[in-house]
Each structure stands twice: as structure tokens, then as C-alpha cells.
Design an enzyme around this catalytic site. Structure first.
Site, mmCIF file in Angstrom:
data_model
loop_
_atom_site.group_PDB
_atom_site.id
_atom_site.type_symbol
_atom_site.label_atom_id
_atom_site.label_comp_id
_atom_site.label_asym_id
_atom_site.label_seq_id
_atom_site.Cartn_x
_atom_site.Cartn_y
_atom_site.Cartn_z
ATOM 1 C CG ASP A 331 -2.237 0.894 1.008
ATOM 2 O OD1 ASP A 331 -2.772 0.674 -0.069
ATOM 3 O OD2 ASP A 331 -2.580 1.751 1.718
ATOM 4 C CG HIS A 333 -1.120 4.819 -1.707
ATOM 5 N ND1 HIS A 333 -1.136 6.078 -1.123
ATOM 6 C CD2 HIS A 333 -1.933 4.178 -0.741
ATOM 7 C CE1 HIS A 333 -2.214 6.258 -0.140
ATOM 8 N NE2 HIS A 333 -2.336 4.861 0.141
#
Length: 462
Positions: A331, A333
Site C-alpha cells: 500500500d 502509494h
């Protein structure tokens, strides 16, 4: 009718944000005094200092990236009876203390109302103490009472999906604050998702490991300081790197002021909406997985020229990318990497939201948020994929191989040591050992691949 928000930083007028609702048109104009100041800085690169009008879309994207996401956004909108698509209304409601240095206040303010806004920001600090019993009860009641709502007011103005709360930390005391004071920390309770148990401990372990790696190898890759507390439920306190607490000399635990500094995330720096935070911004289904318009490593490295020290920033980004792969932080990002904004440019901010997502196994999404070359899955990483990453980001393959080797070797030493900490209890100990085993497997795998990266010829990517 055009609506206006006054934008300020440390009570200094920065400019005016305007919004025309019928045309959904945004505008921003810096104040003359701000433009004349030697210490002035921009909101974001797409809204530069100067007199030229900025693009409406860039203003809207900057604002939208300030807001919470998911359930937290739904709660903020429903509590205030506005549409969650009404970015302007939500910024006006939540804009006193978003991420960064700026406050957005005083809807449709007159000059006299602007003076009231300044007075509001500088009035006597108000502390609303949260007891351990109250916090424990609120954590247990999250399904019935939304965690961001306290005393009938939404107390969250930060991006992200996970439950969190902005608090002032003064020794053992936690408070909600108003007036001149700002929060100093983010408070995270454990996730309610059964597929990711003990997420607080996972993040504490990964953030602590990153800090040890930085100190051991002198990486210039700091992580935001974290603290694990039990009330008795575990909570994680993360020190905000966009806040600087000034403590009393007579009572060192007492905060007398909080300075706010400006930071932006990669989506804001690249002038992208939050929906572009994943490289595969349309999703991973078969028909759209080839669309990769979201934040990628290649795009991140285009920001290097805007940095105060481009060479150091480039090395930071290389090491940040390697660390996410070692951790299995799928995750990682575009909204999980940020930059300090200075008058002369950008500088990487301390790391945050470091979690070994992939250590949970097949019950969670294993694909990385950004590809290494064309490889999204850790098991797809090959010397070719790493060389592809190097060429796309302008990184010498020899440098990439050296950085991988030294970081992987350090992980093999440090991860098992930290997994033995007695701060973790019960099932938490099993999880941190599981994370440590994952990290060591990743490190050993990358140590095998690293020497082969330089053998991949650049001509193969032509």
C-alpha cells in the site's frame, strides 16, 4: 454567487480561495504581502507564486487531496449535511488544521470577518483532555459512534482510510485542541479488519525497523517517531512532521505553542487527484490493468529537479523504493510519501504509514501500489525488473545493486532483533515474528538478484 475562503499561515494572510459553484470553478490568488515576503512558499508546484491565474483543476486537486477518504469522508459529509463531492464545503468545514501550514477559514468573509478569523487562530489555547477510559470506550464503540466524531464535531481533516485522530501529546496526557494550538500527533487504534490483525503493532514494528535502519546505515531516510501505548487497547501515536511543538522551560511536558510547516504528498506535488494514488489508477482487472496513469516511481523521480538538493532526494527515493519492497508494503502509494515545501523548493519528509501488508499472506492484496519495471508482485521481481526500474528512474544499476545489498544485509540483522522486543505481547509476538520472517526472506531473495542487475543491458529496454 462566488464563495471565498481566506487562506492563512501562522496568522499571516496567504491569499484567497474562490469558488463558483454553478460552473464548479476554483481560483486562488496570493496576497500581495505574501508575495513580497522572502519566506513565502507556494501551496503546491501547480499553484506557483506569482500573478498569473492558476488552473481551476489544479486548485481543486490540491484541495481534494487534503480531505479524508472512504468512511471518514462519508462521516464528515453526513455529519455536516453536505455532499462528499462538495470539496469546497468540506475544506471550509475541516480546513482549520489540515496537513501542512495553511488554514482555510471564513466562508464569504468580509474584511472584518477576516480579522475575526485571525483572532480565532490566535485566541487562548483550549485543551479538551481525553482520558484512557473514554478513549478505550470510543475505540470499542466505533461501529456505533464514528471514531472521528468527538463532542458532535468531526475531528479529522487528514487524508487516508484508517481510523485516526489528531491529538496534542503532553507526556502521558492526550488532548483535543482548539484556538491557537494545533495537534502534534496522530492517534491510530487497531484496525477492525479481521484480515489485518494487530495493525498497530505491525506499523510500530515497521516504523521502528526503518528508524533503526536509518541510524545504522546513515541512510538519510528518517521515519516519523512512533510510540505504542495500551489503554488497555493498543494505540499508535505518530509524531507529525508538519508540526513543531514548543515546550515550556518550566514544565517540559507542557506545549505552549505549535509551529506548522507545509508539506504536500506526491499526488499534490504531481498535480494529480487522489484517485491516481495507485499506479494502476483504474484497477487491476484484466481489461484495465494495462492503464498506468497513476503515481509511479518514474513519475516520482520527475520531482527530483524541484528538490532543494536533487542528488540527496534521488538517493532518498531509491532507498524508499527498496524499503517498500523489503517490507512488502503493497500500500505504498502516492499519498504515502510527502515533501516539505520551502521557499526554494521541496525536500523529502520523514517516512510514514510503513506496514508489512504482504506478511499477512493471500488474505490481502499482494500487488504493489507501484511497479518495479513492469513487476507489481514481489515474486515477479527479477534482475530484469530491477534494471527496468533503474533505467526508468535514471538510476545507475550499480548504485541500485549496492543500495539493495547494504539495506538487505542490515534487515537480516535488525528484523529478528526487533521482533524479540518484550514490548509486544501475546499474539502480537507471533505477528512480528511472521513479519520478521517475511522481511528476511525478501532480503535473501534480493541479495541473490542484486549482483545480476548490472548484467542486464540497457538496450533490452529500447
Amino acid at each position: 454567487m462566488t464563495h471565498v475562503l481566506h487562506v492563512s499561515a501562522d496568522s499571516a494572510a496567504v491569499g484567497q480561495l474562490s469558488y463558483e459553484p454553478r460552473d464548479n470553478r476554483y481560483g486562488f490568488e496570493y496576497a500581495d504581502a505574501w508575495l513580497r515576503s522572502m519566506s513565502a512558499f507556494y501551496l503546491t508546484p501547480a499553484i506557483p507564486l506569482g500573478l498569473a491565474p492558476c488552473r481551476s483543476e489544479s486548485v481543486q486537486r490540491f484541495l481534494e487531496n487534503l480531505l479524508p477518504e472512504g468512511r471518514a469522508l462519508d462521516i464528515a459529509a453526513a455529519t455536516n449535511q453536505v455532499s462528499k463531492n462538495n470539496t469546497f464545503a468540506l475544506v471550509q468545514l475541516l480546513g482549520k488544521e489540515p496537513v501542512g501550514a495553511f488554514s482555510f477559514l471564513a466562508l464569504d468573509a468580509t474584511p472584518g470577518e477576516a480579522a475575526r478569523v485571525t483572532a480565532e487562530q490566535t485566541r487562548e489555547p483550549v485543551r479538551r483532555v481525553i482520558t484512557s477510559d473514554e478513549l478505550s470506550q470510543r475505540i470499542q464503540e466505533r461501529d456505533a459512534v464514528p471514531f472521528p466524531v468527538w463532542d458532535g464535531k468531526v475531528r479529522l481533516s487528514l487524508a487516508g482510510y484508517q481510523d485516526k485522530l489528531q491529538v496534542l501529546v503532553e507526556g502521558p496526557k492526550l488532548s483535543l485542541v482548539d484556538g491557537a494550538l494545533s495537534s502534534t500527533h496522530l492517534l491510530k487504534p487497531d484496525s477492525r479488519n479481521p484480515r489485518t490483525p494487530h495493525l498497530v503493532v505491525n506499523e510500530h514494528f515497521c516504523m521502528s525497523l526503518a528508524a533503526r535502519l536509518d541510524r545504522t546505515l546513515k541512510l538519510g531516510l528518517p521515519a516519523a517517531p512512533v510510540e505504542l501505548r495500551r489503554i488497555p487497547e493498543p494505540i499508535l501515536l505518530i509524531e507529525r512532521f508538519d508540526r513543531l511543538a514548543i515546550h515550556s522551560t518550566e514544565h517540559p511536558s507542557e506545549v505552549i505553542a505549535v509551529r506548522r510547516t507545509h508539506v504536500i504528498d506526491a499526488c499534490q506535488a504531481l498535480d494529480l487527484p487522489s484517485t491516481f494514488k495507485y499506479e494502476r489508477n483504474i484497477g487491476m482487472s484484466r481489461d484495465v490493468r494495462h492503464i498506468r496513469d497513476g503515481v509511479s516511481f518514474e513519475q516520482l523521480f520527475t520531482l527530483v529537479d524541484q528538490m532543494l538538493t536533487p542528488a540527496k532526494a534521488r538517493v532518498y527515493l531509491i532507498r524508499w523504493a527498496i524499503l517498500q519492497l523489503l517490507l512488502g508494503n503493497s500500500d505504498a502509494h502516492g499519498k504515502n510519501i510527502s515533501f516539505h515545501v520551502h521557499p526554494a523548493g521541496l525536500a523529502p519528509a520523514p517516512m510514514y504509514d510503513l506496514v508489512s501488508v504482504n506478511a499477512y499472506g493471500d488474505q490481502v492484496e499482494q500487488s504493489m501500489a507501484m511497479a518495479y519495471g513492469d513487476a507489481f508482485l514481489p515474486e515477479e521481481i527479477t534482475p530484469y525488473a530491477l534494471a527496468d526500474f533503474a533505467y526508468r528512474t535514471g538510476t545507475p544499476t550499480g548504485q541500485l545493486a549496492r543500495e539493495i545489498t547494504r539495506m538487505a544485509r542490515a534487515v537480516l540483522l535488525l528484523a529478528p532483533e526487533l521482533a524479540a522486543w518484550d514490548i509486544y505481547v501475546g499474539e502480537e509476538r507471533n505477528l512480528v515474528r511472521q513479519i520478521s520472517d517475511y522481511l528476511c526472506a525478501q532480503a535473501n531473495h534480493l541479495l541473490v538478484l542484486a549482483p545480476e542487475v548490472q548484467k542486464v543491458k540497457k538496450a533490452m529496454f529500447a
